[in-house]
Design an enzyme around this catalytic site. Sequence first.
Site, mmCIF file in Angstrom:
data_model
loop_
_atom_site.group_PDB
_atom_site.id
_atom_site.type_symbol
_atom_site.label_atom_id
_atom_site.label_comp_id
_atom_site.label_asym_id
_atom_site.label_seq_id
_atom_site.Cartn_x
_atom_site.Cartn_y
_atom_site.Cartn_z
ATOM 1 N N CYS A 35 7.738 43.216 -33.747
ATOM 2 C CA CYS A 35 7.600 41.752 -33.735
ATOM 3 C C CYS A 35 6.272 41.298 -34.339
ATOM 4 C CB CYS A 35 7.741 41.209 -32.321
ATOM 5 S SG CYS A 35 6.425 41.746 -31.216
ATOM 6 N N CYS A 106 7.377 42.820 -24.281
ATOM 7 C CA CYS A 106 6.174 41.984 -24.304
ATOM 8 C C CYS A 106 5.243 42.375 -23.148
ATOM 9 C CB CYS A 106 6.549 40.507 -24.202
ATOM 10 S SG CYS A 106 7.940 40.042 -25.257
HETATM 11 FE FE1 FES Z 1 6.666 40.647 -29.399
HETATM 12 FE FE2 FES Z 1 6.969 39.226 -27.246
HETATM 13 S S1 FES Z 1 8.220 39.182 -29.002
HETATM 14 S S2 FES Z 1 5.406 40.659 -27.666
#
Ligand code: FES
Length: 147
Positions: A35, A106
């Site tokens: 991400c 996360c």
């Molecule tokens: Fe990557 Fe939350 S989407 S840390």
Amino acid sequence: MALYSDKVMDHFTNPRNVGIIEDADGIGEVGNAVCGDIMKIYLKIDKESGIISDVKFKTFGCGSAIASSSMATEMIKGKPLSQALELTNKAVAEALDGLPAHKMHCSVLAEEAIRAAIKDYYDKNGIEYDRSKFPEPHEEEHGETEE
Ligand code: FES
């Protein structure tokens, strides 16, 4: 049911311990390659007692990462390093009254950033530690593809 708990929303909109510590004793920075989010944790440690006297964070990331950072820093502030090392991402997620399954990674960032900051402190001060407690982060284990 709402996707995010009231606690997640509270810690996201009103995060605790945001900032940096200029003369930090330990700094840990981790990221998630999938991400692209990044979390940095700063620790101030009382060397006599091994207590975390202050902790701050900077997170470039999603709301769940910010809420996890906020909650995790609250959970280790004023605690001994040994206790902070035991903090798991599951405990952080539980303290937030849960995270959606695809957002659990996360909370992993918070666990890893705290460990990295403690390791940094140990390394800088020549303190011996159990290396098995500091496995290298495995990006693929907490990527977006995880279900
Ligand atoms: Fe990557 Fe939350 S989407 S840390």
